[in-house]
Write a protein that holds these residues in place. Structure first.
Motif, mmCIF file in Angstrom:
data_model
loop_
_atom_site.group_PDB
_atom_site.id
_atom_site.type_symbol
_atom_site.label_atom_id
_atom_site.label_comp_id
_atom_site.label_asym_id
_atom_site.label_seq_id
_atom_site.Cartn_x
_atom_site.Cartn_y
_atom_site.Cartn_z
ATOM 1 N N PRO A 1 6.360 -1.543 4.398
ATOM 2 C CA PRO A 1 5.584 -2.368 3.484
ATOM 3 C C PRO A 1 6.191 -3.520 2.539
ATOM 4 N N GLY A 2 5.805 -4.491 2.573
ATOM 5 C CA GLY A 2 6.396 -5.691 1.480
ATOM 6 C C GLY A 2 5.612 -5.776 0.101
ATOM 7 N N SER A 3 4.560 -4.997 -0.116
ATOM 8 C CA SER A 3 3.854 -4.733 -1.181
ATOM 9 C C SER A 3 3.344 -3.479 -1.216
ATOM 10 N N ASP A 4 2.509 -3.042 -2.326
ATOM 11 C CA ASP A 4 1.895 -1.773 -2.570
ATOM 12 C C ASP A 4 0.785 -1.749 -1.984
ATOM 13 N N ASP A 5 0.348 -2.959 -1.615
ATOM 14 C CA ASP A 5 -1.220 -3.395 -0.914
ATOM 15 C C ASP A 5 -1.086 -3.041 0.732
ATOM 16 N N GLU A 6 0.191 -3.092 1.218
ATOM 17 C CA GLU A 6 0.471 -3.053 2.593
ATOM 18 C C GLU A 6 0.288 -1.646 3.118
ATOM 19 N N ILE A 7 0.056 -1.557 4.687
ATOM 20 C CA ILE A 7 -0.344 -0.486 4.929
ATOM 21 C C ILE A 7 1.006 0.532 5.378
ATOM 22 N N VAL A 8 1.343 1.865 5.196
ATOM 23 C CA VAL A 8 2.233 2.660 5.637
ATOM 24 C C VAL A 8 1.589 3.814 6.564
ATOM 25 N N ARG A 9 2.493 4.269 7.499
ATOM 26 C CA ARG A 9 2.037 5.339 8.219
ATOM 27 C C ARG A 9 2.735 6.641 8.093
ATOM 28 N N ILE A 10 2.303 7.711 7.357
ATOM 29 C CA ILE A 10 2.892 8.808 7.128
ATOM 30 C C ILE A 10 2.714 10.224 8.029
#
Length: 549
Positions: free
Chosen positions: A36-45
């Motif tokens: 992610p390039g910002s806190d708003d972008e999506i991550v997969r955990i």
């Protein structure tokens, strides 16, 4: 309600036409390469990175959608149905390529990678040297702010050839070389979805999406931390996927914003009732740690991060706390960088005991400018590095003069502690070392700047063995809280029969001391002052600083 039958699931949709599973799978398998390039972008955990089954339920109605590259179907689940998913087979193997890599870079999409490094390695006899980045995998081109790149000295090749190239580099130039696997096309697995307390059972290819708009999903029998033996039930949302990996394993993956992930990490890794600026400091280093320390073994997995101590502990929605969520939100997109502008290695631990330890003495390699170990002492309380038993003993028995010793939240039993080992414990220690005969002595032969034991001599029947590494020493002695300790032995006829261990602190001692950060915040220090104290010379900056053309 007790005594009432659970309503049965119903298949509500099925289509043999082209499904969305292929696109979603490719998107999941690119997670490692597109952080992610910002806190708003999506991550997969990877909530459960590799398990034999996934079990879940909701207290409300939900839907479960099965998606493959060529078909899809959906089932409506009433409240309280317990579902179980098991893997069955791999229907299409992944197309994986391997690379021998020397360096990694996280870069904005507008940044340029240095051309001189591939040229250098071409001159050194590796003509295929180049930067490799996110695989396209024929998926939609989405605007990403951040990308992960590696300097590869090989063309796409087999794992064996890549390992041989790395071995050659290590021998000739004495530098680190890692083999990175990149999925050019993800595998497709088959699984079985069945209602444990119902009559629904159906196979699927590709993946399952768990859709629960009315509330989070309860994951049953979850072991969120690898060091814990017991399982728990925890709530997660909003988007969950179950992805078969092999005929015996599958992954449970959560797709959520980076900010939401951090709001689950910070309260799990520190004291949620700590002062504001300590929580802000923790939020910044947690964000930095997640971006920098994604494990390379995830490079061809359907997630970027895991939920255990292998990454950072991440818990479900019920573990969120207002204070830690505010700390994440008020430091949104901020990370810590070193003097070269790279993301800092933001290691942290619970209680340093008075002084943090140099990175190199714990894990080897070279110290960066902010990793040499720093004093946690209060002003006008100088620290003298204790290097022998007498010095460490005086240090451990003196009144607390460090930030981690005076905090209102400091646990006295972790600030200073004792452990007693009897004959049976000592016999187990001897057995682990491979030595025989009566145990004659245990002696610390090397200490770090903080006083932590780095080498331990074990002697039996005039033979000796040196145990190196603070973590190995802690494990050998029964799982000590830290390696800052003294040994007080008792002997009978020349045999060591009892050992009293007096120690201080909790954790490896590298980087930020969490209790020290709390003590500093209680004394009025800001989050920037706290970070400067534990990572001297670093700078707080946004994740990405996009250039305007």
């Amino acid at each position: 309600m007790v005594g009432c039958a659970v309503k049965q699931p119903v298949l509500v949709y099925e289509s043999p036409s082209l499904g969305d599973g292929g696109r979603l799978l490719r998107d999941l398998y690119r997670s490692f390469w597109l952080p992610p390039g910002s806190d708003d972008e999506i991550v997969r955990i990877g909530l459960q990175p590799e398990v034999a089954k996934v079990t879940f339920r909701t207290r409300h109605a939900m839907r479960i959608r099965a998606m493959s590259e060529h078909a899809s179907w959906e089932v409506a689940s009433p409240p309280d149905v317990v579902w179980e998913v098991r893997p069955l087979a791999v229907t299409r193997p992944a197309h994986v390529r391997y690379y021998a890599t020397l360096e990694s870079r996280l870069k904005s999409t507008t940044d340029r990678l240095p051309k001189e490094l591939p040229r250098l390695w071409k001159r050194r006899g590796f003509p295929s040297s180049r930067w490799i980045g996110p695989p396209s995998m024929d998926t939609e081109i989405k605007p990403h702010l951040f990308e992960r790149w590696f300097l590869s000295i090989t063309a796409p090749t087999s794992e064996v050839i890549a390992k041989n190239a790395c071995a050659k580099v290590r021998r000739a130039w004495k530098i680190s070389c890692k083999v990175i696997a990149r999925a050019e096309l993800p595998q497709v697995g088959r699984g079985l979805l069945q209602a444990v307390n119902g009559n629904f059972s159906k196979e699927f290819d590709g993946l399952l999406e768990l859709i629960s708009p009315r509330g989070p999903i309860e994951i049953l029998d979850l072991i969120p931390e690898e060091i814990r033996d017991e399982s728990s039930n925890e709530l997660f949302g909003p988007r969950l996927f179950v992805v078969p990996l092999t005929k015996k394993a599958l992954s449970l993956v959560q797709s959520t914003s980076f900010g939401n992930y951090l709001e689950g990490v910070v309260p799990a890794e520190t004291f949620p009732n700590g002062p504001e600026h300590a929580l802000k400091a923790q939020a910044i280093i947690a964000r930095t740690y997640a971006l920098r320390n994604a494990h390379t073994e995830f490079s061809f997995r359907p997630f970027l991060l895991c939920a255990s101590t292998q990454c950072q502990v991440y818990r479900g929605v019920e573990f969120k706390q207002p204070a830690t969520s505010r700390a994440v939100q008020q430091t949104a997109n901020l990370v810590l960088r070193d003097q070269q502008g790279e993301l800092a290695e933001t290691f942290y631990h619970s209680i340093c005991g008075g002084h943090t330890e140099a990175r190199s003495t714990i894990w080897g390699g070279k110290n960066r400018h902010y990793q040499k170990g720093v004093s946690d002492q209060l002003p006008n309380a100088p620290f003298v590095s204790p290097q022998n038993t007498a010095q460490v003993s005086r240090y451990l028995t003196s009144p607390p003069t460090s930030y981690c010793g005076i905090s209102r939240l400091t646990n006295p039993e972790r600030w200073r502690w004792e452990k007693s080992l009897d004959r049976s414990d000592l016999k187990r220690i001897l057995s682990k070392t491979g030595l025989r005969g009566p145990l004659q002595s245990l002696r610390v032969t090397k200490r770090g700047i903080s006083g932590r034991a780095l080498a331990l001599e074990v002697r039996a029947e005039n033979r000796q063995k040196i145990i190196r590494g603070e973590y190995r020493i802690r494990l050998l002695l029964g799982g000590l809280l830290s390696s800052l300790f003294t040994l007080q032995p008792e002997f009978e006829g020349g045999e060591l029969v009892h050992l009293l261990i007096r120690g201080g602190g909790y954790g490896h001692g590298v980087g930020l001391c969490q209790m020290g950060a709390i003590g500093r915040a209680e004394m009025g220090q800001s989050f920037s002052e706290i970070l400067e104290a534990y990572y001297p010379g670093t700078v707080i900056s946004p994740i990405t600083q996009l250039k305007v053309h």
